[in-house]
Structures are given as structure tokens and as C-alpha cells.
Design a protein around this motif. Structure first.
Motif, PDB file in Angstrom:
ATOM      1  N   UNK A   3      78.075   7.808  42.615  1.00 61.64           N
ATOM      2  CA  UNK A   3      79.221   8.451  41.962  1.00 61.64           C
ATOM      3  C   UNK A   3      78.871   9.850  41.472  1.00 61.64           C
ATOM      4  N   UNK A   4      77.714  10.002  40.850  1.00 59.10           N
ATOM      5  CA  UNK A   4      77.307  11.320  40.330  1.00 59.10           C
ATOM      6  C   UNK A   4      77.036  12.295  41.470  1.00 59.10           C
ATOM      7  N   UNK A   5      76.402  11.809  42.527  1.00 66.82           N
ATOM      8  CA  UNK A   5      76.131  12.675  43.679  1.00 66.82           C
ATOM      9  C   UNK A   5      77.431  13.089  44.362  1.00 66.82           C
ATOM     10  N   UNK A  21      69.819   9.094  50.567  1.00 70.65           N
ATOM     11  CA  UNK A  21      69.497   7.671  50.490  1.00 70.65           C
ATOM     12  C   UNK A  21      70.357   7.028  49.404  1.00 70.65           C
ATOM     13  N   UNK A  22      70.432   5.721  49.463  1.00 71.21           N
ATOM     14  CA  UNK A  22      71.292   4.972  48.556  1.00 71.21           C
ATOM     15  C   UNK A  22      70.979   5.246  47.087  1.00 71.21           C
ATOM     16  N   UNK A  23      69.724   5.437  46.748  1.00 70.85           N
ATOM     17  CA  UNK A  23      69.318   5.651  45.356  1.00 70.85           C
ATOM     18  C   UNK A  23      68.826   7.071  45.117  1.00 70.85           C
ATOM     19  N   UNK A  24      69.408   8.030  45.806  1.00 67.28           N
ATOM     20  CA  UNK A  24      68.947   9.420  45.704  1.00 67.28           C
ATOM     21  C   UNK A  24      69.115   9.966  44.289  1.00 67.28           C
ATOM     22  N   UNK A  25      68.234  10.909  43.974  1.00 61.85           N
ATOM     23  CA  UNK A  25      68.257  11.615  42.695  1.00 61.85           C
ATOM     24  C   UNK A  25      68.225  13.102  42.989  1.00 61.85           C
ATOM     25  N   UNK A  26      68.987  13.867  42.204  1.00 61.92           N
ATOM     26  CA  UNK A  26      69.045  15.313  42.414  1.00 61.92           C
ATOM     27  C   UNK A  26      68.916  16.048  41.091  1.00 61.92           C
ATOM     28  N   UNK A  59      69.650  16.421  35.881  1.00 59.95           N
ATOM     29  CA  UNK A  59      69.174  15.436  36.845  1.00 59.95           C
ATOM     30  C   UNK A  59      70.224  14.329  36.943  1.00 59.95           C
ATOM     31  N   UNK A  60      70.685  14.095  38.171  1.00 58.61           N
ATOM     32  CA  UNK A  60      71.702  13.069  38.402  1.00 58.61           C
ATOM     33  C   UNK A  60      71.210  12.085  39.442  1.00 58.61           C
ATOM     34  N   UNK A  85      67.648  12.177  52.476  1.00 59.91           N
ATOM     35  CA  UNK A  85      67.063  12.759  51.277  1.00 59.91           C
ATOM     36  C   UNK A  85      67.029  11.710  50.165  1.00 59.91           C
ATOM     37  N   UNK A  86      65.878  11.568  49.525  1.00 62.66           N
ATOM     38  CA  UNK A  86      65.712  10.635  48.404  1.00 62.66           C
ATOM     39  C   UNK A  86      65.644  11.385  47.075  1.00 62.66           C
ATOM     40  N   UNK A  87      64.981  12.535  47.071  1.00 63.59           N
ATOM     41  CA  UNK A  87      64.866  13.381  45.890  1.00 63.59           C
ATOM     42  C   UNK A  87      65.233  14.785  46.323  1.00 63.59           C
TER      43      UNK A  87
END
Length: 126
Positions: free
Chosen positions: A48-50, A31-36, A43-44, A116-118
Motif C-alpha cells: 500500500x505504501x509503495x 518484491x512482495x516485501x520491498x522497502x524504499x 522509509x516505507x 527490487x527488494x530494497x
């Protein structure tokens, strides 16, 4: 590549995109605002980070195998639990194997596709 319209298709779509070593196909599943949370524990978030994380993974010539454990979905949110095993090149060039169980959250967009969002590839492992 269009994201799947069924959350159960996400694990195989991710596997296919990563094994094809296609950065854009992998990122299209986020997803546009995904976090990993990366496998190193960092945690990114943000495109750009993804992208950088995916590019680094692909540079290691990965081959992943996903086995869906279970997916629990509501109208627009899904918990995606997947066992994975991946071979890739370590920084010294040696081929290594890593494995784990993901605990990912996916969301359905207004267009009906799931992304995927998280992402947490190590699940509850520290």
C-alpha cells in the motif's frame, strides 16, 4: 508485465514502466516485501505504501533516464547501482529536474525473476 529473468534488465524495465506512467508495471518490479527510502528520506514498506509513492510520482508526469553504473550479482541477490535523471512537475506546476545515483538491492524469486527488494534512489546522499 513479468519481472525480468536477468538483473541487468531491471533498470531499463523500471525506466520503461515509469515513463509509460503505469503504476502496476512499476510495482511488478518490486518484491512482495520491498522497502524504499524515498527521496524525502522517509522509509516505507508494504504494498500500500509503495503504491501510494508510485502513484504520487506518476501524478507528477515523470520522465526518467537511467544509466546503469554497475550490477554485482550472486545466485539470488544483486546490488544495482544506477545514475538517473528525471523531469517531473513540481507541486506548483513548474517542470523540474532531479538526479541521483541509486543503491538498490534486487532478489531472484523462486520463479527465476528479479525484483527490487530494497530501493534507495538517493544512494548515499543525505
Amino acid at each position: 508485465m513479468t519481472a525480468p529473468t536477468d538483473p541487468t534488465a531491471l533498470p531499463s524495465a523500471f525506466q520503461d514502466a515509469l515513463n509509460a506512467r503505469d503504476v502496476d508495471r512499476v510495482l511488478a518490479l518490486y518484491s512482495q516485501n520491498a522497502t524504499m527510502r524515498t527521496v524525502t528520506g522517509k522509509v516505507i514498506s508494504g504494498y500500500a505504501a509503495l503504491r501510494e509513492e508510485v502513484e504520487q510520482t506518476i501524478a507528477a508526469a515523470p520522465h526518467i533516464s537511467n544509466t546503469t553504473r554497475h550490477i554485482i550479482a550472486t545466485d539470488d541477490t544483486a546490488l544495482v547501482i544506477v545514475d538517473w535523471a528525471m523531469e517531473l512537475n513540481a507541486p506548483d506546476g513548474e517542470r523540474v529536474t532531479a538526479s541521483g545515483t541509486t543503491a538498490n538491492v534486487a532478489s531472484r524469486g523462486l520463479d527465476g525473476t528479479w525484483r527490487f527488494a530494497v530501493l534507495n534512489p538517493t544512494g548515499t546522499a543525505s
